[in-house]
Enzyme design. Structure first.
Site, mmCIF file in Angstrom:
data_model
loop_
_atom_site.group_PDB
_atom_site.id
_atom_site.type_symbol
_atom_site.label_atom_id
_atom_site.label_comp_id
_atom_site.label_asym_id
_atom_site.label_seq_id
_atom_site.Cartn_x
_atom_site.Cartn_y
_atom_site.Cartn_z
ATOM 1 N N GLY A 163 4.001 -2.178 24.355
ATOM 2 C CA GLY A 163 5.018 -2.735 25.235
ATOM 3 C C GLY A 163 4.669 -2.620 26.707
ATOM 4 O O GLY A 163 4.799 -3.587 27.470
ATOM 5 N N ARG A 223 -7.854 8.378 5.433
ATOM 6 C CA ARG A 223 -6.652 9.185 5.294
ATOM 7 C C ARG A 223 -6.023 9.105 3.909
ATOM 8 O O ARG A 223 -5.537 10.110 3.381
ATOM 9 C CB ARG A 223 -5.636 8.766 6.357
#
Length: 659
Positions: A46, A331
């Protein structure tokens, strides 16, 4: 006829983005001055988007629910940011970063978007260095790199264990400059509660001032959602408690398709749960797996202290199972392996739901290197340990301090105890190549969209995607849409669509406040989190998912009958904020389970227990599920599935192996 158009440019994969930038329609500088853009969220995606678009001349309004953009959750990222600069001269390239990302995502990401991400990665580092981000450097002055899971090269740039914070401060400085110039109007302590649609296009938002409680209407020619992921649907996660899915969920209910909602990332190196009192979990950076070795005792139920267990009685299970990658497997692989060892009875700690992350070996190795540098001959073990610890402190010092403050244990003296936890969400709003959702004029950037990571995100790629989308992608792609919208004048917020949307938001708030039930918001959130973790977490199966869908539906009914929200609505009321967010999670959780039930395969972080190899690895079904699932909202509890076929022209799907 499909409802999805990914707008992937024609041509060779390596030239798509270059050709796109050369031919995309542009907006005249003088016209940009009359165009207003709303950016919701002020994290890396953003802040970088708002700053970049304002620099181009657009009028930007940026919203965040925190009291400052500097508190966006991007600040919590620890380990680093990937880029294909090949400073280490170890064989890295744009293609290898692209390949690792596609493979790491278990061949469930869109090739064109991933290649673009790899292409712009190097420019991100240059941008951040120019902003003064204090990346770690080698002795000669070059930026230093380290490895992350799923790669065999060192491409991760870092600033000790606070890379996210430093990158966010860089993006914030760019944003603050535009705020100072008047090009960006910053609205802190504001939360988007709905999107305004006029003639089929996103034209604004309804936001609540979290201090006064008042609802506000804001117009924009386009709306950018940069609001992060939805991991807090599980209640316990590594996300800050304020992280939520409300912005993207409201957009979804207005027509934005939701892509791959079941794809949740479980991070392998989290401090284990210590009790029911916890409201969140704390992550230990994946970068620690560079120098920490993961192990459990070879004997079940071994009660000895870790330092009393000799080397030959330790099972370094990742090194044993995946010799090519060892402790640096992706992961999802590392998380499932830890769960398997603990479920089999080899877990450590009081809960037996943890494994060791041990730095003793590399402490001595670094100590020997330092001794050689200082011309110290025949150093004692104590000297080596002292020298080695100084090196590790410089690389990871704040992480070690954080661990000791939380657990009361010194990880130099006793190995860290870690266990997998919910961290990141690869799913999000479906977007095309331009990052536009299925609502014209509404875009989703960073973790809020589904586009770049497939079924599993490689470490250090979240910061890369957020900044790539904000700095280098959206400034080009938004022009394609706005170039056809330059004749649209600013629409008054008295327009019936604004009035009606605000009315519906107010009605929901009134409904919540009038329930006057007996149960707290957290009660329902915890119940939802338990259902999601038990039945839609690291392991999923048809029976559990079917039960979860029914249980969530029942819980949602109880919520709307028995939730208790103290205080008033025309004031600061954090319980009301939470209630609105949990109401959205209670709908999103059901969709996640339905998506997981529908996807009858195992891929990346989505592990359906019925679909696994003999060795316990994820078993994909490329014939039937090589597509992105894009769910269209019909009614609460009702969705229609749309499919975007994933066509691999360069990297062809194969059995993912890290052995």
């Amino acid at each position: 006829m499909t409802k999805l158009n990914s707008k992937i440019p024609e041509g060779e994969l390596q030239t798509k983005w270059t050709k796109y930038k050369s031919t995309v329609p542009l907006v005249n500088p003088s016209n940009k001055l009359n165009i207003e853009i709303i950016v919701v969220g002020s994290g890396l995606a953003g802040a970088s988007a708002a700053a970049s678009l304002a620099e181009l001349g657009y009028k930007v309004k940026c919203f965040c629910f925190q009291d400052s953009p500097r508190r966006a959750h991007s600040i919590a990222a620890q380990g680093g940011i990937n880029a294909a600069k090949n400073y280490q001269n170890d064989g890295d390239s744009v293609y290898r970063l692209f390949y690792d990302t596609i493979k790491g995502g278990d061949y469930r990401a869109r090739e064109a978007n991933v290649h673009r991400l790899a292409e712009v990665s190097s420019a991100i580092i240059d941008q951040c260095v120019a902003q003064g981000v204090p990346f770690a450097r080698e002795y000669g002055g070059y930026l230093d790199n380290r490895s992350f899971g799923g790669t065999q090269v060192q491409r991760t740039f870092y600033a000790a264990g606070q890379t996210g914070q430093q990158l966010l401060l860089g993006a914030y400085s760019a944003l603050a400059r535009q705020i100072g110039k008047g090009s960006v109007t910053m609205h802190t302590r504001h939360e988007m509660l709905d999107v305004v649609i006029i003639d089929g296009k996103a034209r604004g938002i309804i936001a609540r001032d979290l201090v006064s409680g008042k609802l506000e209407r804001h117009f924009g020619h386009a709306v950018l959602l940069c609001t992060g992921g939805y991991g807090n649907v599980f209640y316990l996660s590594t996300n800050a408690m304020g992280c939520n899915a409300t912005a993207i969920w409201k957009a979804h209910k207005k027509g934005a398709f939701f892509g791959n909602p079941c794809y949740t990332q479980i991070h392998p190196t989290c401090i284990p749960v210590s009790g029911d009192h916890q409201s969140k979990l704390t992550l230990m950076s994946e970068s620690l797996r560079n120098d920490g070795r993961i192990w459990v005792p070879k004997a079940k139920g071994d009660t000895r202290k870790p330092n009393e267990i000799p080397e030959e009685e330790r099972d370094y299970y990742l090194e044993r199972r995946y010799p090519a990658f060892g402790n640096l497997v992706p992961r999802d692989v590392a998380s499932r392996a830890a769960k398997e060892r603990c479920d089999a009875g080899y877990g450590v700690g009081a809960s037996k739901m943890a494994v060791y992350l041990d730095f003793a070996f590399n402490t001595l190795r670094y100590g020997q290197i330092e001794a050689n540098k200082h011309n110290i001959h025949n150093p004692s073990k104590e000297e080596l340990v002292k020298l080695g610890r100084e090196v590790i402190k410089e690389k990871y010092g704040n992480l070690f301090e954080m661990y000791e403050k939380i657990t009361g244990e010194n990880p130099f003296e006793v190995p860290m105890r870690i266990y997998p936890a919910v961290h990141y969400t690869m799913g999000g709003l479906w977007v095309d190549y331009d990052l536009m959702t299925t609502i014209p004029g509404m875009y989703a950037l960073g973790e809020a969209n589904f586009s770049d990571h497939g079924a599993n995100r490689l470490g250090a790629s979240a910061l890369m995607q957020g900044l790539a989308d904000g700095y280098f992608v959206i400034p080009y792609t938004i022009g394609s849409y706005l170039s056809t919208d330059i004749r649209t004048k600013a629409i008054s917020t008295d327009h019936p669509a604004f009035v009606e949307t605000e009315k519906k938001v107010q009605e929901q708030i009134d409904k919540l406040m009038h329930i006057k039930g007996t149960r707290s918001v957290d009660h329902f959130h915890k119940q939802l989190g338990k259902i999601m973790w038990d039945k839609c977490g690291m392991g999923r199966n048809e029976k559990g998912l079917t039960a979860a869908i029914s249980e969530i539906s029942t819980l949602r009914e109880e919520f709307w009958k028995d939730v208790r929200i103290p205080g008033g609505q025309d004031e600061m009321n954090t319980e009301l904020e939470k209630a609105m967010r949990v109401a959205d999670f209670l709908e999103l959780g059901e969709l996640m389970c339905k998506d997981a039930l529908h996807r009858k395969e195992s891929c990346g972080g989505h592990f359906r227990e019925e679909y696994q190899t003999e060795e316990g690895e994820a078993k994909r079904d490329d014939d039937n599920f090589t597509y992105a699932a894009a769910w269209e909202f019909k009614n609460v509890g009702e969705w229609e599935l749309n499919k975007e076929d994933l066509n691999y022209q360069v990297v062809h799907p194969s059995q993912r192996s890290y052995k």
